[in-house]
Write a protein that holds these residues in place. Structure first.
Motif, mmCIF file in Angstrom:
data_model
loop_
_atom_site.group_PDB
_atom_site.id
_atom_site.type_symbol
_atom_site.label_atom_id
_atom_site.label_comp_id
_atom_site.label_asym_id
_atom_site.label_seq_id
_atom_site.Cartn_x
_atom_site.Cartn_y
_atom_site.Cartn_z
ATOM 1 N N PHE A 72 0.829 -1.197 0.000
ATOM 2 C CA PHE A 72 0.000 0.000 0.000
ATOM 3 C C PHE A 72 0.871 1.258 0.000
ATOM 4 O O PHE A 72 0.636 2.190 -0.764
ATOM 5 N N GLY A 73 1.883 1.278 0.845
ATOM 6 C CA GLY A 73 2.765 2.440 0.932
ATOM 7 C C GLY A 73 3.497 2.711 -0.370
ATOM 8 O O GLY A 73 3.591 3.863 -0.822
ATOM 9 N N MET A 74 4.023 1.653 -1.005
ATOM 10 C CA MET A 74 4.731 1.828 -2.278
ATOM 11 C C MET A 74 3.777 2.306 -3.367
ATOM 12 O O MET A 74 4.126 3.173 -4.178
ATOM 13 N N ALA A 75 2.556 1.744 -3.394
ATOM 14 C CA ALA A 75 1.572 2.160 -4.392
ATOM 15 C C ALA A 75 1.152 3.610 -4.170
ATOM 16 O O ALA A 75 0.995 4.376 -5.129
ATOM 17 N N LEU A 76 0.993 4.014 -2.911
ATOM 18 C CA LEU A 76 0.612 5.390 -2.612
ATOM 19 C C LEU A 76 1.697 6.361 -3.067
ATOM 20 O O LEU A 76 1.405 7.378 -3.710
ATOM 21 N N ASP A 77 2.949 6.056 -2.764
ATOM 22 C CA ASP A 77 4.040 6.929 -3.206
ATOM 23 C C ASP A 77 4.119 6.999 -4.730
ATOM 24 O O ASP A 77 4.319 8.077 -5.302
ATOM 25 N N ALA A 78 3.959 5.868 -5.406
ATOM 26 C CA ALA A 78 4.032 5.849 -6.868
ATOM 27 C C ALA A 78 2.873 6.638 -7.493
ATOM 28 O O ALA A 78 3.080 7.434 -8.420
ATOM 29 N N ARG A 90 -4.444 14.048 -8.564
ATOM 30 C CA ARG A 90 -4.834 13.577 -7.243
ATOM 31 C C ARG A 90 -4.832 12.063 -7.207
ATOM 32 O O ARG A 90 -4.754 11.413 -8.249
ATOM 33 N N VAL A 91 -4.901 11.520 -6.007
ATOM 34 C CA VAL A 91 -4.913 10.078 -5.805
ATOM 35 C C VAL A 91 -6.251 9.695 -5.194
ATOM 36 O O VAL A 91 -6.750 10.364 -4.298
ATOM 37 N N VAL A 92 -6.824 8.605 -5.691
ATOM 38 C CA VAL A 92 -8.053 8.036 -5.155
ATOM 39 C C VAL A 92 -7.774 6.570 -4.873
ATOM 40 O O VAL A 92 -7.206 5.876 -5.717
ATOM 41 N N PHE A 93 -8.152 6.094 -3.680
ATOM 42 C CA PHE A 93 -7.999 4.672 -3.409
ATOM 43 C C PHE A 93 -9.186 4.131 -2.638
ATOM 44 O O PHE A 93 -9.894 4.869 -1.963
ATOM 45 N N THR A 94 -9.424 2.838 -2.809
ATOM 46 C CA THR A 94 -10.458 2.117 -2.075
ATOM 47 C C THR A 94 -9.795 0.985 -1.307
ATOM 48 O O THR A 94 -8.781 0.430 -1.747
ATOM 49 N N VAL A 95 -10.372 0.664 -0.176
ATOM 50 C CA VAL A 95 -9.881 -0.432 0.649
ATOM 51 C C VAL A 95 -11.084 -1.253 1.082
ATOM 52 O O VAL A 95 -12.078 -0.711 1.566
ATOM 53 N N PHE A 96 -10.990 -2.564 0.887
ATOM 54 C CA PHE A 96 -12.064 -3.487 1.250
ATOM 55 C C PHE A 96 -11.506 -4.637 2.066
ATOM 56 O O PHE A 96 -10.328 -4.971 1.962
ATOM 57 N N GLY A 97 -12.401 -5.272 2.808
ATOM 58 C CA GLY A 97 -12.068 -6.515 3.484
ATOM 59 C C GLY A 97 -11.804 -6.374 4.962
ATOM 60 O O GLY A 97 -11.710 -5.265 5.486
ATOM 61 N N PRO A 98 -11.680 -7.498 5.611
ATOM 62 C CA PRO A 98 -11.349 -7.470 7.033
ATOM 63 C C PRO A 98 -9.918 -6.981 7.244
ATOM 64 O O PRO A 98 -9.092 -7.035 6.329
ATOM 65 N N LEU A 99 -9.632 -6.515 8.434
ATOM 66 C CA LEU A 99 -8.355 -5.898 8.734
ATOM 67 C C LEU A 99 -7.166 -6.786 8.391
ATOM 68 O O LEU A 99 -6.151 -6.311 7.903
ATOM 69 N N HIS A 100 -7.283 -8.093 8.585
ATOM 70 C CA HIS A 100 -6.146 -8.982 8.322
ATOM 71 C C HIS A 100 -6.036 -9.400 6.858
ATOM 72 O O HIS A 100 -5.069 -10.040 6.472
ATOM 73 N N GLU A 101 -7.016 -9.037 6.020
ATOM 74 C CA GLU A 101 -6.995 -9.393 4.589
ATOM 75 C C GLU A 101 -7.441 -8.213 3.728
ATOM 76 O O GLU A 101 -8.300 -8.350 2.869
ATOM 77 N N LEU A 102 -6.844 -7.065 3.916
ATOM 78 C CA LEU A 102 -7.246 -5.883 3.162
ATOM 79 C C LEU A 102 -6.874 -6.016 1.687
ATOM 80 O O LEU A 102 -5.857 -6.592 1.344
ATOM 81 N N ASN A 103 -7.725 -5.478 0.843
ATOM 82 C CA ASN A 103 -7.433 -5.373 -0.584
ATOM 83 C C ASN A 103 -8.123 -4.139 -1.110
ATOM 84 O O ASN A 103 -8.927 -3.544 -0.433
ATOM 85 N N GLY A 104 -7.792 -3.748 -2.312
ATOM 86 C CA GLY A 104 -8.418 -2.565 -2.868
ATOM 87 C C GLY A 104 -7.758 -2.142 -4.162
ATOM 88 O O GLY A 104 -7.101 -2.927 -4.825
ATOM 89 N N SER A 105 -7.950 -0.870 -4.477
ATOM 90 C CA SER A 105 -7.370 -0.333 -5.706
ATOM 91 C C SER A 105 -6.897 1.090 -5.440
ATOM 92 O O SER A 105 -7.331 1.744 -4.501
ATOM 93 N N MET A 106 -5.986 1.551 -6.305
ATOM 94 C CA MET A 106 -5.461 2.900 -6.185
ATOM 95 C C MET A 106 -5.355 3.483 -7.589
ATOM 96 O O MET A 106 -4.901 2.802 -8.513
ATOM 97 N N LEU A 107 -5.778 4.732 -7.740
ATOM 98 C CA LEU A 107 -5.728 5.407 -9.032
ATOM 99 C C LEU A 107 -4.949 6.708 -8.919
ATOM 100 O O LEU A 107 -5.082 7.440 -7.939
ATOM 101 N N ALA A 108 -4.160 6.982 -9.924
ATOM 102 C CA ALA A 108 -3.474 8.269 -10.055
ATOM 103 C C ALA A 108 -4.241 9.032 -11.124
ATOM 104 O O ALA A 108 -4.286 8.605 -12.268
ATOM 105 N N LEU A 109 -4.852 10.149 -10.753
ATOM 106 C CA LEU A 109 -5.672 10.920 -11.684
ATOM 107 C C LEU A 109 -5.027 12.260 -11.980
ATOM 108 O O LEU A 109 -4.339 12.830 -11.148
ATOM 109 N N GLN A 110 -5.274 12.775 -13.190
ATOM 110 C CA GLN A 110 -4.779 14.111 -13.517
ATOM 111 C C GLN A 110 -5.937 15.013 -13.823
ATOM 112 O O GLN A 110 -7.000 14.642 -14.062
#
Length: 110
Positions: A72-78, A90-110
C-alpha cells in the motif's frame, strides 16, 4: 466478528485520511472519505497528493506492522508521484475486506 474487523479497517483508513487532512497542505475537508459496502473510498485533493509525494508518506505507512502496509505504501508513493506532476493531479484509493486481509485499488488521476 467479521463486521467488527471490517469496521476497524474502515476506521483505520479513515484515521489515516484524517492524518493526511490535518498534516497535509490542503484545507479542511480536502480529503473525502466515503463509506462503501465492506470498505471505504478515499479521495486526496491535489494539494494533499503533492504533500504525500513530497513527504514520501507512503514510505512511512509501509513501516506499519501489517501484511498489506508495504505494498500500500509503495503504491501510494508511486501514484502520488505520477499525479503530482500535473497541476490538478490527485490520488483516489479504495480499501475493502477485514483488517487482516485488506485489498483494494489505487488510481493516479490528472
Amino acid at each position: 466478528m467479521r463486521v467488527a474487523r471490517t469496521l476497524a479497517a474502515g476506521a483505520f483508513i479513515a484515521g489515516a485520511a484524517s492524518v493526511l487532512a490535518t498534516v497535509g497542505a490542503g484545507s479542511a475537508g480536502a480529503v473525502a472519505v466515503t463509506p462503501l459496502p465492506g470498505g471505504v473510498r478515499v479521495d486526496l485533493s491535489p494539494a494533499d497528493t503533492r504533500w504525500v509525494h513530497n513527504s514520501n508518506f507512503g514510505h512511512t505507512l509501509a513501516a506499519i506492522p501489517h501484511p498489506s502496509a508495504p505494498s500500500f505504501g509503495m503504491a501510494l508513493d508511486a501514484a502520488a508521484a505520477v499525479s503530482s506532476a500535473h497541476p490538478n493531479g490527485r490520488v483516489v484509493f479504495t480499501v475493502f475486506g477485514p483488517l487482516h486481509e485488506l485489498n483494494g485499488s489505487m488510481l493516479a488521476l490528472q
